[in-house]
Motif scaffolding. Structure first.
Motif, PDB file in Angstrom:
ATOM      1  N   GLY A  16       0.796  -1.218   0.000  1.00  0.00           N
ATOM      2  CA  GLY A  16       0.000   0.000   0.000  1.00  0.00           C
ATOM      3  C   GLY A  16       0.826   1.264   0.000  1.00  0.00           C
ATOM      4  N   GLY A  17       2.132   1.150  -0.248  1.00  0.00           N
ATOM      5  CA  GLY A  17       3.001   2.321  -0.279  1.00  0.00           C
ATOM      6  C   GLY A  17       2.958   3.025  -1.617  1.00  0.00           C
ATOM      7  N   ILE A  18       3.616   4.167  -1.680  1.00  0.00           N
ATOM      8  CA  ILE A  18       3.730   4.956  -2.900  1.00  0.00           C
ATOM      9  C   ILE A  18       5.210   5.147  -3.188  1.00  0.00           C
ATOM     10  N   PHE A  19       5.640   4.764  -4.388  1.00  0.00           N
ATOM     11  CA  PHE A  19       7.033   4.896  -4.788  1.00  0.00           C
ATOM     12  C   PHE A  19       7.329   6.343  -5.173  1.00  0.00           C
ATOM     13  N   ALA A  20       8.465   6.855  -4.710  1.00  0.00           N
ATOM     14  CA  ALA A  20       8.906   8.204  -5.096  1.00  0.00           C
ATOM     15  C   ALA A  20      10.414   8.164  -5.275  1.00  0.00           C
ATOM     16  N   GLY A  21      10.859   7.770  -6.454  1.00  0.00           N
ATOM     17  CA  GLY A  21      12.285   7.682  -6.734  1.00  0.00           C
ATOM     18  C   GLY A  21      12.846   9.032  -7.136  1.00  0.00           C
ATOM     19  N   VAL A  22      14.097   9.261  -6.781  1.00  0.00           N
ATOM     20  CA  VAL A  22      14.774  10.499  -7.172  1.00  0.00           C
ATOM     21  C   VAL A  22      16.159  10.172  -7.707  1.00  0.00           C
ATOM     22  N   ASN A  23      16.763  11.147  -8.331  1.00  0.00           N
ATOM     23  CA  ASN A  23      18.095  10.996  -8.899  1.00  0.00           C
ATOM     24  C   ASN A  23      19.110  10.867  -7.761  1.00  0.00           C
ATOM     25  N   HIS A  26      21.501  13.785  -6.785  1.00  0.00           N
ATOM     26  CA  HIS A  26      20.995  15.052  -6.247  1.00  0.00           C
ATOM     27  C   HIS A  26      21.777  15.483  -5.006  1.00  0.00           C
ATOM     28  N   THR A  27      21.850  16.785  -4.827  1.00  0.00           N
ATOM     29  CA  THR A  27      22.462  17.364  -3.628  1.00  0.00           C
ATOM     30  C   THR A  27      21.481  17.215  -2.462  1.00  0.00           C
ATOM     31  N   PRO A  28      21.945  17.392  -1.224  1.00  0.00           N
ATOM     32  CA  PRO A  28      21.022  17.342  -0.095  1.00  0.00           C
ATOM     33  C   PRO A  28      19.865  18.348  -0.241  1.00  0.00           C
ATOM     34  N   TYR A  29      20.142  19.524  -0.786  1.00  0.00           N
ATOM     35  CA  TYR A  29      19.085  20.528  -0.995  1.00  0.00           C
ATOM     36  C   TYR A  29      18.018  19.980  -1.950  1.00  0.00           C
ATOM     37  N   GLU A  30      18.450  19.375  -3.062  1.00  0.00           N
ATOM     38  CA  GLU A  30      17.504  18.836  -4.042  1.00  0.00           C
ATOM     39  C   GLU A  30      16.736  17.643  -3.477  1.00  0.00           C
ATOM     40  N   LEU A  31      17.423  16.800  -2.718  1.00  0.00           N
ATOM     41  CA  LEU A  31      16.752  15.665  -2.092  1.00  0.00           C
ATOM     42  C   LEU A  31      15.715  16.132  -1.073  1.00  0.00           C
ATOM     43  N   THR A  32      16.074  17.135  -0.284  1.00  0.00           N
ATOM     44  CA  THR A  32      15.129  17.669   0.705  1.00  0.00           C
ATOM     45  C   THR A  32      13.870  18.150   0.006  1.00  0.00           C
ATOM     46  N   HIS A  33      14.046  18.883  -1.086  1.00  0.00           N
ATOM     47  CA  HIS A  33      12.886  19.356  -1.856  1.00  0.00           C
ATOM     48  C   HIS A  33      12.038  18.174  -2.322  1.00  0.00           C
ATOM     49  N   ALA A  34      12.685  17.153  -2.855  1.00  0.00           N
ATOM     50  CA  ALA A  34      11.962  15.980  -3.348  1.00  0.00           C
ATOM     51  C   ALA A  34      11.226  15.269  -2.217  1.00  0.00           C
ATOM     52  N   PHE A  35      11.898  15.075  -1.093  1.00  0.00           N
ATOM     53  CA  PHE A  35      11.271  14.378   0.031  1.00  0.00           C
ATOM     54  C   PHE A  35      10.041  15.126   0.525  1.00  0.00           C
ATOM     55  N   LYS A  36      10.155  16.440   0.637  1.00  0.00           N
ATOM     56  CA  LYS A  36       9.017  17.246   1.111  1.00  0.00           C
ATOM     57  C   LYS A  36       7.895  17.269   0.076  1.00  0.00           C
ATOM     58  N   THR A  37       8.253  17.443  -1.187  1.00  0.00           N
ATOM     59  CA  THR A  37       7.244  17.523  -2.246  1.00  0.00           C
ATOM     60  C   THR A  37       6.461  16.229  -2.379  1.00  0.00           C
ATOM     61  N   ALA A  38       7.151  15.095  -2.320  1.00  0.00           N
ATOM     62  CA  ALA A  38       6.504  13.792  -2.469  1.00  0.00           C
ATOM     63  C   ALA A  38       5.956  13.255  -1.148  1.00  0.00           C
ATOM     64  N   GLU A  39       6.125  14.018  -0.074  1.00  0.00           N
ATOM     65  CA  GLU A  39       5.653  13.616   1.257  1.00  0.00           C
ATOM     66  C   GLU A  39       6.246  12.270   1.682  1.00  0.00           C
ATOM     67  N   VAL A  40       7.549  12.126   1.476  1.00  0.00           N
ATOM     68  CA  VAL A  40       8.257  10.891   1.817  1.00  0.00           C
ATOM     69  C   VAL A  40       8.243  10.680   3.332  1.00  0.00           C
ATOM     70  N   ILE A  62      12.387  13.309   8.483  1.00  0.00           N
ATOM     71  CA  ILE A  62      12.188  11.863   8.372  1.00  0.00           C
ATOM     72  C   ILE A  62      13.027  11.225   9.479  1.00  0.00           C
ATOM     73  N   PRO A  63      12.403  10.532  10.417  1.00  0.00           N
ATOM     74  CA  PRO A  63      13.156   9.977  11.550  1.00  0.00           C
ATOM     75  C   PRO A  63      14.111   8.861  11.134  1.00  0.00           C
ATOM     76  N   LEU A  64      15.195   8.725  11.872  1.00  0.00           N
ATOM     77  CA  LEU A  64      16.179   7.668  11.603  1.00  0.00           C
ATOM     78  C   LEU A  64      15.543   6.284  11.615  1.00  0.00           C
ATOM     79  N   SER A  65      14.516   6.108  12.432  1.00  0.00           N
ATOM     80  CA  SER A  65      13.854   4.802  12.512  1.00  0.00           C
ATOM     81  C   SER A  65      13.127   4.438  11.219  1.00  0.00           C
ATOM     82  N   ASN A  66      12.961   5.408  10.318  1.00  0.00           N
ATOM     83  CA  ASN A  66      12.291   5.164   9.043  1.00  0.00           C
ATOM     84  C   ASN A  66      13.266   5.138   7.867  1.00  0.00           C
ATOM     85  N   ILE A  67      14.556   5.004   8.160  1.00  0.00           N
ATOM     86  CA  ILE A  67      15.570   4.939   7.109  1.00  0.00           C
ATOM     87  C   ILE A  67      16.196   3.551   7.166  1.00  0.00           C
ATOM     88  N   PHE A  68      16.166   2.865   6.034  1.00  0.00           N
ATOM     89  CA  PHE A  68      16.673   1.506   5.945  1.00  0.00           C
ATOM     90  C   PHE A  68      17.730   1.432   4.849  1.00  0.00           C
TER      91      PHE A  68
END
Length: 162
Positions: A16-23, A26-40, A62-68
């Motif tokens: 039931g998840g939603i995939f949100a792949g990114v390049n 990307h720099t941390p700034y670009e990744l942050t934008h992607a994570f927030k935009t896609a509601e990761v 995004i909490p460390l407990s949600n990073i694998f």
């Protein structure tokens, strides 16, 4: 739950998840934008990509407990119990295999429910960002089936499909 990086698109959809792949470049700034935009809400990250992903995850709350860590190069037989980290350089993060210890349930199914297929967001893919920052485009399960049909099944095959 939304996922950042994964080799298992179907696995993400199945729970039931939603995939949100990114390049991955990307720099941390670009990744942050992607994570927030896609509601990761959770990340599955290759070990080599952890430094930038960790910085961006912190900025996107995004909490460390949600990073694998997607340590797919480590043979299953060599991995320590899934509830522990495999590598000290991961700052206490768990292997993606930890998720396997959470039990099983039936997959979300679309085969007999066309409306569910049309209404279920399967992925948030990013535009090029030509005129600004990239935007997340919501794609449904039905979009992917239609694309598959258009690209791969537009003409009859010269063999039987079993």
């Amino acid at each position: 739950m939304y996922i950042y990086y994964s080799m298992s698109f179907l696995g993400i959809l199945s729970f039931g998840g939603i995939f949100a792949g990114v390049n991955p470049s990307h720099t941390p700034y670009e990744l942050t934008h992607a994570f927030k935009t896609a509601e990761v809400k959770a990340l599955l990250v290759e070990p080599e990509l952890l430094p930038n992903a960790m910085k961006a995850a912190s900025q996107a709350n995004i909490p460390l407990s949600n990073i694998f860590v997607f340590d797919h190069h480590v043979p299953v037989a060599a991995a320590v119990p899934w509830t522990q980290t495999v590598d000290d350089s991961w700052n206490g993060l768990k292997s993606w295999r930890y998720l396997m210890s959470k039990g099983e349930s039936d997959w979300v199914r679309w085969a007999d429910d066309e409306q569910r297929s049309k209404d279920t967001t399967a992925a948030r893919l990013f535009s090029s960002g030509t005129t600004g920052l990239p935007k997340a485009v919501q794609m449904t399960h039905y979009n992917f089936i239609a694309q598959h049909t258009m690209v791969l099944e537009y003409k009859a095959r010269d063999y039987d499909v079993s």
